[in-house]
Motif scaffolding. Sequence first.
Motif, mmCIF file in Angstrom:
data_model
loop_
_atom_site.group_PDB
_atom_site.id
_atom_site.type_symbol
_atom_site.label_atom_id
_atom_site.label_comp_id
_atom_site.label_asym_id
_atom_site.label_seq_id
_atom_site.Cartn_x
_atom_site.Cartn_y
_atom_site.Cartn_z
ATOM 1 N N VAL A 37 0.847 -1.203 0.000
ATOM 2 C CA VAL A 37 0.000 0.000 0.000
ATOM 3 C C VAL A 37 0.879 1.248 0.000
ATOM 4 N N CYS A 38 1.894 1.257 0.840
ATOM 5 C CA CYS A 38 2.792 2.417 0.910
ATOM 6 C C CYS A 38 3.520 2.633 -0.407
ATOM 7 N N VAL A 39 4.045 1.562 -0.988
ATOM 8 C CA VAL A 39 4.778 1.680 -2.255
ATOM 9 C C VAL A 39 3.851 2.224 -3.344
ATOM 10 N N VAL A 40 2.643 1.707 -3.408
ATOM 11 C CA VAL A 40 1.684 2.145 -4.432
ATOM 12 C C VAL A 40 1.294 3.603 -4.229
ATOM 13 N N LEU A 41 0.857 3.953 -3.024
ATOM 14 C CA LEU A 41 0.370 5.314 -2.789
ATOM 15 C C LEU A 41 1.467 6.361 -2.941
ATOM 16 N N ASN A 42 2.699 5.994 -2.653
ATOM 17 C CA ASN A 42 3.798 6.947 -2.826
ATOM 18 C C ASN A 42 4.088 7.246 -4.297
ATOM 19 N N GLN A 43 3.608 6.417 -5.197
ATOM 20 C CA GLN A 43 3.814 6.640 -6.623
ATOM 21 C C GLN A 43 2.645 7.358 -7.298
ATOM 22 N N LEU A 44 1.525 7.414 -6.622
ATOM 23 C CA LEU A 44 0.329 8.042 -7.193
ATOM 24 C C LEU A 44 0.195 9.479 -6.707
ATOM 25 N N PRO A 45 -0.476 10.309 -7.495
ATOM 26 C CA PRO A 45 -0.715 11.677 -7.020
ATOM 27 C C PRO A 45 -1.731 11.650 -5.872
ATOM 28 N N THR A 46 -1.825 12.729 -5.167
ATOM 29 C CA THR A 46 -2.837 12.820 -4.115
ATOM 30 C C THR A 46 -4.064 13.549 -4.653
ATOM 31 N N ARG A 47 -5.199 13.156 -4.138
ATOM 32 C CA ARG A 47 -6.456 13.793 -4.525
ATOM 33 C C ARG A 47 -7.325 13.802 -3.270
ATOM 34 N N TYR A 48 -7.151 14.843 -2.479
ATOM 35 C CA TYR A 48 -7.848 14.903 -1.207
ATOM 36 C C TYR A 48 -9.299 15.321 -1.378
ATOM 37 N N ILE A 49 -10.147 14.630 -0.646
ATOM 38 C CA ILE A 49 -11.571 14.942 -0.651
ATOM 39 C C ILE A 49 -12.098 14.895 0.767
ATOM 40 N N ARG A 50 -13.238 15.482 0.942
ATOM 41 C CA ARG A 50 -13.895 15.436 2.241
ATOM 42 C C ARG A 50 -15.098 14.506 2.191
ATOM 43 N N HIS A 51 -15.819 14.534 1.090
ATOM 44 C CA HIS A 51 -17.018 13.707 0.942
ATOM 45 C C HIS A 51 -16.945 12.955 -0.384
ATOM 46 N N GLU A 52 -17.339 11.700 -0.363
ATOM 47 C CA GLU A 52 -17.347 10.892 -1.583
ATOM 48 C C GLU A 52 -18.210 11.518 -2.672
ATOM 49 N N VAL A 53 -19.273 12.162 -2.271
ATOM 50 C CA VAL A 53 -20.174 12.779 -3.243
ATOM 51 C C VAL A 53 -19.461 13.859 -4.049
ATOM 52 N N ASP A 54 -18.448 14.484 -3.460
ATOM 53 C CA ASP A 54 -17.667 15.491 -4.189
ATOM 54 C C ASP A 54 -17.035 14.885 -5.435
ATOM 55 N N MET A 55 -16.481 13.697 -5.290
ATOM 56 C CA MET A 55 -15.837 13.049 -6.428
ATOM 57 C C MET A 55 -16.876 12.596 -7.446
ATOM 58 N N ALA A 56 -17.987 12.090 -6.983
ATOM 59 C CA ALA A 56 -19.029 11.638 -7.903
ATOM 60 C C ALA A 56 -19.559 12.794 -8.737
ATOM 61 N N PHE A 57 -19.630 13.968 -8.149
ATOM 62 C CA PHE A 57 -20.192 15.126 -8.833
ATOM 63 C C PHE A 57 -19.189 15.807 -9.764
ATOM 64 N N TYR A 58 -17.944 15.922 -9.321
ATOM 65 C CA TYR A 58 -16.965 16.713 -10.054
ATOM 66 C C TYR A 58 -16.042 15.911 -10.977
ATOM 67 N N LEU A 59 -16.012 14.609 -10.850
ATOM 68 C CA LEU A 59 -15.090 13.788 -11.618
ATOM 69 C C LEU A 59 -15.750 13.303 -12.911
ATOM 70 N N SER A 60 -15.129 13.606 -14.036
ATOM 71 C CA SER A 60 -15.673 13.136 -15.314
ATOM 72 C C SER A 60 -15.387 11.642 -15.468
ATOM 73 N N ALA A 61 -16.128 11.004 -16.348
ATOM 74 C CA ALA A 61 -15.943 9.571 -16.588
ATOM 75 C C ALA A 61 -14.537 9.279 -17.094
ATOM 76 N N SER A 62 -14.034 10.132 -17.973
ATOM 77 C CA SER A 62 -12.688 9.900 -18.511
ATOM 78 C C SER A 62 -11.618 10.090 -17.435
ATOM 79 N N GLU A 63 -11.824 11.060 -16.550
ATOM 80 C CA GLU A 63 -10.850 11.280 -15.476
ATOM 81 C C GLU A 63 -10.874 10.105 -14.499
ATOM 82 N N ARG A 64 -12.052 9.605 -14.184
ATOM 83 C CA ARG A 64 -12.155 8.444 -13.282
ATOM 84 C C ARG A 64 -11.480 7.231 -13.926
ATOM 85 N N PHE A 65 -11.719 7.013 -15.221
ATOM 86 C CA PHE A 65 -11.088 5.903 -15.928
ATOM 87 C C PHE A 65 -9.574 6.022 -15.856
#
Length: 86
Positions: A37-65
């Motif tokens: 988990v540490c090795v993987v997360l250290n290689q990925l960018p961060t995308r901080y959120i407060r509520h899951e609904v924020d990502m569902a609303f603001y994230l496009s299908a292509s960005e999620r893919f």
Amino acid sequence: MRISDDIHNYYEKLVAQHFTDLNLEDNYSADFIDDLVCVVLNQLPTRYIRHEVDMAFYLSASERFEMVNSVQITVSKSLEFMKEHD
């Protein structure tokens, strides 16, 4: 200043879901998984959120893919790295 417990990195959820999809916890020790988990997360960018609904609303299908694809590639490469260096 105290950072709320509600704030988290969205990639953590994607990584956890991919680990579940791959049944990694059935094949590796808890220590190996924690290190992975540490090795993987250290290689990925961060995308901080407060509520899951924020990502569902603001994230496009292509960005999620793109995010999911990035997680899959990073997990695969990191798993190979961990196996070689275990």
